[in-house]
Design a protein around this motif. Structure first.
Motif, PDB file in Angstrom:
ATOM      1  N   THR A  56       0.833  -1.197   0.000  1.00 15.16           N
ATOM      2  CA  THR A  56       0.000   0.000   0.000  1.00 15.16           C
ATOM      3  C   THR A  56       0.871   1.252   0.000  1.00 15.16           C
ATOM      4  OG1 THR A  56      -0.065   0.080   2.406  1.00 15.16           O
ATOM      5  CG2 THR A  56      -1.777  -1.246   1.308  1.00 15.16           C
ATOM      6  N   ASP A  57       0.247   2.389  -0.231  1.00  7.95           N
ATOM      7  CA  ASP A  57       0.979   3.661  -0.144  1.00  7.95           C
ATOM      8  C   ASP A  57       1.625   3.816   1.235  1.00  7.95           C
ATOM      9  OD1 ASP A  57       0.579   4.784  -2.718  1.00  7.95           O
ATOM     10  OD2 ASP A  57      -1.458   5.364  -2.178  1.00  7.95           O
ATOM     11  N   ALA A  58       0.876   3.435   2.278  1.00 10.24           N
ATOM     12  CA  ALA A  58       1.395   3.599   3.637  1.00 10.24           C
ATOM     13  C   ALA A  58       2.596   2.697   3.881  1.00 10.24           C
ATOM     14  CB  ALA A  58       0.289   3.293   4.651  1.00 10.24           C
ATOM     15  N   ALA A  80      -0.987  -1.061 -11.188  1.00 14.56           N
ATOM     16  CA  ALA A  80      -1.066   0.094 -10.286  1.00 14.56           C
ATOM     17  C   ALA A  80      -0.041  -0.028  -9.159  1.00 14.56           C
ATOM     18  CB  ALA A  80      -2.475   0.216  -9.710  1.00 14.56           C
ATOM     19  N   VAL A  81       0.198  -1.250  -8.684  1.00 10.35           N
ATOM     20  CA  VAL A  81       1.209  -1.459  -7.648  1.00 10.35           C
ATOM     21  C   VAL A  81       2.601  -1.259  -8.232  1.00 10.35           C
ATOM     22  CG1 VAL A  81       2.188  -3.138  -6.039  1.00 10.35           C
ATOM     23  CG2 VAL A  81      -0.298  -2.962  -6.313  1.00 10.35           C
ATOM     24  N   VAL A  82       2.820  -1.728  -9.461  1.00 10.95           N
ATOM     25  CA  VAL A  82       4.104  -1.497 -10.124  1.00 10.95           C
ATOM     26  C   VAL A  82       4.361   0.001 -10.261  1.00 10.95           C
ATOM     27  CG1 VAL A  82       5.455  -1.878 -12.222  1.00 10.95           C
ATOM     28  CG2 VAL A  82       3.962  -3.692 -11.358  1.00 10.95           C
ATOM     29  N   ASP A  83       3.349   0.750 -10.665  1.00 13.37           N
ATOM     30  CA  ASP A  83       3.488   2.210 -10.771  1.00 13.37           C
ATOM     31  C   ASP A  83       3.890   2.814  -9.430  1.00 13.37           C
ATOM     32  OD1 ASP A  83       2.682   2.070 -13.425  1.00 13.37           O
ATOM     33  OD2 ASP A  83       0.615   2.696 -13.015  1.00 13.37           O
ATOM     34  N   ARG A  84       3.266   2.324  -8.377  1.00  7.38           N
ATOM     35  CA  ARG A  84       3.513   2.841  -7.026  1.00  7.38           C
ATOM     36  C   ARG A  84       4.955   2.558  -6.600  1.00  7.38           C
ATOM     37  NH1 ARG A  84      -0.700   0.096  -3.486  1.00  7.38           N
ATOM     38  NH2 ARG A  84      -2.095   1.292  -4.841  1.00  7.38           N
TER      39      ARG A  84
END
Length: 246
Positions: A56-58, A80-84
């Protein structure tokens, strides 16, 4: 400051293959995390089947170094997780990519190449040579160490030339491989480390654990000043009426 490390793993082989489960009863991530904790690092784990893959972002905001092991489910990692993760690396988070993680979405994006290679499973001895003894990742390793049985990876390894090449592997069948490669992308430090096929007890090996701990300290080190972008006001007063000639 002690780096905060998140150990990420697919955690699929250990639940579907009795041989792998017998070697890594707590998962590959559990064994890697135990080695890092024994080295005094602050460690948490995350796996593919957790919500948002546990990243997660956190979690990423609280992570200085992310280690990544994947093999059979690269395509299941959400873009989306890869981008993050990609954004966090560019912003200064360290990334340690292990073994078959060379085909992960995040590593291929950061390298910009296929990251392909030759391979063979034949219970071969691997000798890991230290070719950059002055690098922090090489601390405590001596000139070389052996892994009794491993999968072979062979050149050509389709990655950009590393910024620093720390380790080179030789295999019993005659191949060699660039097995410890350092890169920088944005403010983030990246280390690719080759050993770690799931059917061998490689992550119990003391020198393999030493490499990963050294790499975590290196990748989690100072990343410099955060750059700023976009339009800015001048540092000095501008006088449009001032003559520009002699």
């Amino acid at each position: 400051m002690t780096p905060r490390v998140t150990v990420w793993n697919e955690y699929r082989h250990e639940r579907s293959d009795e041989t792998v489960r017998s070697i890594y009863p707590d998962g590959i991530h559990g064994t890697i995390a135990a080695g890092l904790r024994a080295a005094g690092l602050d460690v948490r784990t995350a796996t593919l089947d957790e919500p948002e893959h546990g990243l997660t972002d956190a979690v990423l905001a609280d992570t200085d170094v992310l280690t990544w092991w994947g093999h059979m489910a690269h395509d299941e990692v959400d873009d989306a997780v890869v981008d993050r993760v990609h954004a966090r690396v560019l912003d200064g988070m360290g990334l340690i990519v292990l073994h078959s993680g060379h085909f992960s979405k995040i590593f291929r994006r950061l390298m910009g190449t296929s990251c392909d290679l030759k391979w063979r499973e034949a219970d071969e001895r691997e000798r890991v040579w230290v070719v950059d003894p002055g690098h922090p990742i090489a601390a405590g390793l001596g000139e070389w160490f052996d892994i009794d049985r491993e999968e072979m990876y062979g050149e050509h390894f389709d990655v950009p030339a590393p910024d620093r090449l720390v380790l080179v592997s030789w295999f019993q069948g005659g191949e060699v491989f660039r097995s410890g490669c350092c890169y920088q992308r944005g403010r983030g430090r990246i280390f690719y480390f080759r050993p770690g096929h799931e059917t061998y007890p490689t992550y119990h090996h003391p020198f393999v654990r030493q490499v990963i701990a050294n790499a975590a300290r290196w990748a989690g080190g100072p990343t410099g000043t955060t750059p700023t972008f976009g339009r800015r006001e001048p540092l000095e007063p501008l006088d449009a009426r001032r003559a520009t000639g002699p």
